[in-house]
Design a protein around this motif. Structure first.
Motif, short mmCIF file in Angstrom:
data_model
loop_
_atom_site.label_atom_id
_atom_site.label_comp_id
_atom_site.label_asym_id
_atom_site.label_seq_id
_atom_site.Cartn_x
_atom_site.Cartn_y
_atom_site.Cartn_z
N GLY A 1 0.78 -1.30 0.03
CA GLY A 1 0.11 -0.05 0.13
C GLY A 1 0.73 1.27 -0.07
O GLY A 1 1.96 1.37 0.41
N TRP A 2 0.22 2.47 -0.26
CA TRP A 2 0.92 3.74 -0.34
C TRP A 2 -0.17 4.77 0.61
O TRP A 2 -1.33 4.40 0.45
N PHE A 3 0.55 5.21 1.38
CA PHE A 3 -0.33 6.31 2.33
C PHE A 3 0.71 7.55 2.15
O PHE A 3 1.54 7.37 1.63
N ARG A 4 -0.01 8.50 2.87
CA ARG A 4 0.56 9.91 2.77
C ARG A 4 0.34 10.66 3.95
O ARG A 4 -0.91 10.26 4.54
N GLN A 5 1.06 11.50 4.43
CA GLN A 5 0.75 12.52 5.60
C GLN A 5 1.37 13.94 5.30
O GLN A 5 2.60 13.89 5.15
#
Length: 127
Positions: free
Chosen positions: A35-39
């Motif tokens: 998965g890819w997440f961002r913050q």
């Protein structure tokens, strides 16, 4: 243990493109998910996209659907995030994650569903 190393972040103008890479090493399996997440500063970590390791299915957040594409190269044990039509609101640190448990690739996964994380790569989109 699994190690994840992201690369490909940088500064780009609005409307431009970037491709992020995440190389996995260690004990990975042909099930589970990448998965890819961002913050963004002051915000919670946000789901971007996920790919099943055992099917061809992928799932995207509404905010990136049609602009971002997650893909993988099993031979290289690498997952990619192609980001097109970038917007200033896409600015964030992007994280790659690996989940060991089975995933169909057809629904949202929260950060808590993933077992391993990369160190993150900064993406900045200027207006």
């Amino acid at each position: 243990q699994v190690q994840l190393v992201e690369s490909g972040g940088g500064l780009v103008q609005a409307g431009g493109s970037l491709r992020l890479s995440c190389a996995a090493s260690g004990r990975t399996f042909n099930i589970g998910a990448m998965g890819w997440f961002r913050q963004a500063p002051g915000k919670e970590r946000e789901f971007v996209a996920a790919s099943s390791r055992s099917t061809t299915s992928t799932y995207y957040a509404d905010s990136v659907k049609g602009r971002f594409t997650i893909s993988r190269d099993n031979a290289k044990n690498t997952v990619y995030l192609q980001m097109n039509s970038l917007k200033p609101e896409d600015t964030a640190v992007y994280y790659c994650a690996y989940r060991q448990a089975f995933y169909t690739g057809t629904y949202y996964l929260p950060p808590s569903a993933f077992d391993y994380w990369g160190q993150g790569t900064q993406v900045t989109v200027s207006s």
